[in-house]
Design a protein around this motif. Structure first.
Motif, PDB file in Angstrom:
ATOM      1  N   SER A 159       0.856  -1.186   0.000  1.00  0.00           N
ATOM      2  CA  SER A 159       0.000   0.000   0.000  1.00  0.00           C
ATOM      3  C   SER A 159       0.896   1.242   0.000  1.00  0.00           C
ATOM      4  CB  SER A 159      -0.909   0.001   1.229  1.00  0.00           C
ATOM      5  OG  SER A 159      -0.197   0.472   2.344  1.00  0.00           O
ATOM      6  N   PRO A 160       0.426   2.359  -0.606  1.00  0.00           N
ATOM      7  CA  PRO A 160       1.252   3.569  -0.673  1.00  0.00           C
ATOM      8  C   PRO A 160       1.695   4.054   0.707  1.00  0.00           C
ATOM      9  CG  PRO A 160      -0.644   3.780  -2.108  1.00  0.00           C
ATOM     10  CD  PRO A 160      -0.848   2.516  -1.328  1.00  0.00           C
ATOM     11  N   LYS A 161       0.839   3.890   1.700  1.00  0.00           N
ATOM     12  CA  LYS A 161       1.185   4.320   3.069  1.00  0.00           C
ATOM     13  C   LYS A 161       2.368   3.508   3.605  1.00  0.00           C
ATOM     14  CE  LYS A 161       0.375   5.980   7.354  1.00  0.00           C
ATOM     15  NZ  LYS A 161       1.731   5.673   7.779  1.00  0.00           N
ATOM     16  N   ASP A 195       1.717   8.471 -11.045  1.00  0.00           N
ATOM     17  CA  ASP A 195       0.648   8.568 -10.036  1.00  0.00           C
ATOM     18  C   ASP A 195       1.008   7.845  -8.739  1.00  0.00           C
ATOM     19  OD1 ASP A 195       0.519   6.284 -11.548  1.00  0.00           O
ATOM     20  OD2 ASP A 195      -1.621   5.962 -11.177  1.00  0.00           O
ATOM     21  N   LEU A 196       1.682   6.694  -8.864  1.00  0.00           N
ATOM     22  CA  LEU A 196       2.100   5.981  -7.649  1.00  0.00           C
ATOM     23  C   LEU A 196       3.135   6.815  -6.889  1.00  0.00           C
ATOM     24  CD1 LEU A 196       2.013   3.501  -5.830  1.00  0.00           C
ATOM     25  CD2 LEU A 196       3.731   2.413  -7.287  1.00  0.00           C
ATOM     26  N   ASN A 220       3.473  10.089  -6.843  1.00  0.00           N
ATOM     27  CA  ASN A 220       2.831  11.215  -6.157  1.00  0.00           C
ATOM     28  C   ASN A 220       2.036  10.762  -4.941  1.00  0.00           C
ATOM     29  OD1 ASN A 220       3.933  13.127  -7.860  1.00  0.00           O
ATOM     30  ND2 ASN A 220       2.287  12.859  -9.367  1.00  0.00           N
ATOM     31  N   LYS A 221       1.380   9.602  -5.058  1.00  0.00           N
ATOM     32  CA  LYS A 221       0.620   9.080  -3.932  1.00  0.00           C
ATOM     33  C   LYS A 221       1.563   8.796  -2.755  1.00  0.00           C
ATOM     34  CE  LYS A 221      -3.010   6.631  -5.569  1.00  0.00           C
ATOM     35  NZ  LYS A 221      -3.464   5.344  -6.142  1.00  0.00           N
ATOM     36  N   SER A 255       2.815  11.916  -1.101  1.00  0.00           N
ATOM     37  CA  SER A 255       1.812  12.605  -0.280  1.00  0.00           C
ATOM     38  C   SER A 255       1.733  12.001   1.122  1.00  0.00           C
ATOM     39  CB  SER A 255       0.449  12.565  -0.962  1.00  0.00           C
ATOM     40  OG  SER A 255      -0.069  11.251  -0.900  1.00  0.00           O
ATOM     41  N   TYR A 256       2.147  10.724   1.262  1.00  0.00           N
ATOM     42  CA  TYR A 256       2.148  10.097   2.589  1.00  0.00           C
ATOM     43  C   TYR A 256       3.430  10.365   3.356  1.00  0.00           C
ATOM     44  CZ  TYR A 256      -2.104   7.331   1.821  1.00  0.00           C
ATOM     45  OH  TYR A 256      -3.384   6.942   1.621  1.00  0.00           O
TER      46      TYR A 256
END
Lengths: 451, 451
Positions: free
Chosen positions: A78-80, A104-105, A107-108, A111-112
């Motif tokens: 998971s991105p987190k 996109d991955l 940037n996601k 962002s975390y």
């Protein structure tokens, strides 16, 4: 060194029951070995293992994999979770890995991440991948020149810097400009009350942030550094590049050079074993099509001498050996020259002298190969005149192939074009055309004796 | 970085007037730059400079030159002076250099050296040059496991070890057996009263004294070490190999691999620029003669189809393009495979899978090249059937060349033979013979439509 299956199952059981906050697994096992094992597991098990590792362990183990493998694993998590693991990596590795991910991955995950980490990475992502800026890390030790040795050691103990950045202490003035360097060894053996300015070396070799990575590697190799500082044009210290990253650069650049010698390149963003056949074919076809045209052009030489060939078909029997030998001698000469330039064994001011020597090498080889084939051809076809024609052609072809094989990359180098990239197809076509021209011209001259 | 002529003359003046016992010249100048400059001077000036340097400076500067250059300079100096300079070098460099000299000069210099130095070097000279023992130095830091951090730092300060050996402290038991390692960084940040056993890592990666240098280099690269310890079979610590020597090994081994790909090798004991043409020719001729025989064998294929060729001479026009393309595709496939195995990108357990993929790559390239040449041949000779024959032959040749180009080095690897050394001539001959056989066989089948 690789772990055995049983040992591996034991580790897995151990990981399942242990307290996740403890990091002692890496005291007994080397992360490189674990990385190899984990990557060979099925995807679900990869995810399970990364769930059992704490973030620090996960970051260390991930850091030992190939970049493409790292990216593949991150995309399974998971991105987190990915962001938490990434935050434990050094900035240079973090940046390389994020640069490998889809927009996109990336940037996601960013962002975390903590905003200062994300900021730092965004800045590093600005530098071209193959420049000093692209491979440097911003974690380094820089102290002011007025600090005493005692204070420096105390601060070092508090910072507890990571292994890869600890071996040189850079000394900067009030404007953060690089003025000196002290090795950890020199710090240890210095008098505790001296200040850094007194013990530092002032002739610091550094590179500019936009220097090409190949040039950086050459400097580190020449000066045997463990790390080299990276500065901007005002000599402000921006980062450092460590020797382990340099070894990766050398491997990468050498592979690139070797690939270029045979007219291919690496498939971007994946490994050889995992690349699609069509992608591999795409890297090789451009050069092959150029060679195909070159080969047709060589064939047209034969068509010019159609009459001669029609009269003495046996001439065709020696086309392969003349072409093969021209090809082999040509690639020997180009390859030795290109490699000699790359390693510095042939310095710029001695290239021409080396070229003259190569002509003499060609003459010697031409003489020996010419005599051998003349004898072989005479015996095979029972026609000494044919032996003479083939022998003279072989002598000229070999000598010329050695000359052209060195001259073409020499000219390319002089004009600042990387000879490894471009010389191949030209050398092949020129030596084919000249070899066949010489052969058929001499045969036509001797034609009346051959029939 | 190189010094300019003016700056150089200034240094020379400075060297002539200064006090020889002071070593401050190396505070302002890097030994690598001085080494480059000095080597480019005429012999008499080289001798003059070495007379002006003190022994320590001379040793440092000499150590930065290529081995052959070092040997050449030593042979210009008197054996006594040479011995004094050598005594200031680390044992590994001293041994490499002495190993490069002629037997009588070596013994003369050894007789002038202190007996313990001479003894140490004689022992190191026993190890094969390309083994771990041959590249290791016996200067390393080894402490007993019961020493405290404070004592260790104190001893280090007294020893003031040289830069290249200071970054790991090896921990040994009473029998001198290697039991752990502490990095200088870990030592600095540890609690002063702990003993080494408490802070050391126990999973020490080491190599045996008879390990091949290429394998040592792969391990250092994999684990990102700054140095690796060398032990005998009882795990007794004998020496260490540092990362700067590993980079030299990598460069040397890569050059060897690249040379082998084109069937040549380095001239022993000299540089490319200084080697005699006859010596260079000798390194290349064995492979060329094998290729010459291979080329004749390929020609004999054509002679088998003499009748076909006699009937349609235009067939000869396409011999070059078929041979060239087979050659190019074959070397692309071999080269990519050999390099992939060398860098570990193609692991042993995935070689066969990669081979199957390479066949598919060959099919794709064969299809595209076959269609291109079919079209070109039809248009050129105005004979679509000839285009068909050439096209089918090209398709088969390219596919087969990719297959053989991978299969031959794959088989060599499986049988433990270095594929880089040996695969070349075999691949060339096999792909030539099969390519020509296919071409003339298909032409013979279609003969009635071609005439």
């Amino acid at each position: 060194m690789a772990l055995e299956k049983q040992a591996w199952e034991k580790i897995l059981r151990y990981l399942r029951i242990r307290d996740k906050e403890r990091t002692d697994i890496l005291d007994d096992l080397l992360p490189q070995d674990l990385a190899e094992q984990i990557y060979s597991l099925p995807n679900e098990e990869k995810v399970e293992i990364f769930g059992l590792l704490n973030n620090e362990e996960a970051a260390i183990i991930l850091g030992e994999m190939e970049l493409e493998q790292q990216a593949k694993i991150l995309s399974l998590l998971s991105p987190k979770v990915a962001a938490d693991i990434l935050s434990e990596m050094p900035y240079d590795d973090m940046t390389d890995l994020l640069g490998e991910l889809k927009e996109d991955l990336k940037n996601k995950i960013l962002s975390y991440m903590q905003s200062d980490d994300a900021e730092e990475v965004r800045e590093l992502l600005e530098y071209p991948k193959d420049s000093a800026g692209g491979i440097m890390t911003t974690e380094f030790i820089a102290f002011k020149e007025t600090l005493t040795v005692k204070e420096a050691i105390k601060t070092l103990r508090e910072l507890a810097p990571s292994a890869e950045t600890a071996y040189y202490i850079y000394v900067v003035d009030e404007d953060e400009k690089l003025v000196g360097v002290v090795s950890l060894r020199e710090l240890i053996i210095a008098d505790e009350n001296q200040i850094l300015r007194e013990i530092m070396r002032t002739n610091v070799v550094s590179v500019q942030v936009d220097t090409d990575q190949e040039q950086v590697a050459q400097m580190v190799q020449k000066y045997n550094f463990l790390a080299i500082p990276v500065t901007d044009k005002d000599n402000k210290l921006l980062g450092i590049i460590t020797v382990d990253d340099i070894m990766d650069v050398i491997e990468e650049e050498t592979t690139e050079d070797i690939y270029h010698l045979v007219g291919t390149s690496e498939v971007e963003g994946t490994t050889l074993v995992e690349a699609k056949p069509i992608s591999i074919a795409k890297t090789r076809l451009p050069w092959l099509i150029i060679c195909l045209l070159g080969g047709l052009f060589s064939g047209s030489v034969i068509s010019v001498y159609e009459e001669t060939l029609n009269a003495i078909v046996a001439l065709a029997f020696f086309i392969p050996v003349i072409m093969d030998m021209g090809g082999n001698v040509g690639s020997q000469s180009s390859t030795v020259f290109v490699r000699g330039v790359a390693t510095g064994e042939i310095p710029a001011n001695k290239m021409f002298r080396y070229f003259l020597k190569e002509i003499r090498v060609g003459l010697i080889m031409g003489l020996i190969c010419g005599l051998t084939i003349a004898l072989a051809a005479s015996l095979w076809q029972g026609l000494p005149i044919l032996g003479l024609v083939v022998g003279i052609s072989m002598f000229c072809t070999v000598t010329l192939a050695a000359t052209i094989g060195t001259l073409v990359p020499l000219i390319f180098t002089r004009f600042g074009i990387d000879p490894a990239v471009t010389a191949g197809p030209f050398v092949t076509t020129i030596k084919d055309v000249t070899g066949l021209l010489i052969y058929f011209y001499i045969a036509t001259v001797f034609m009346e004796y051959l029939m």
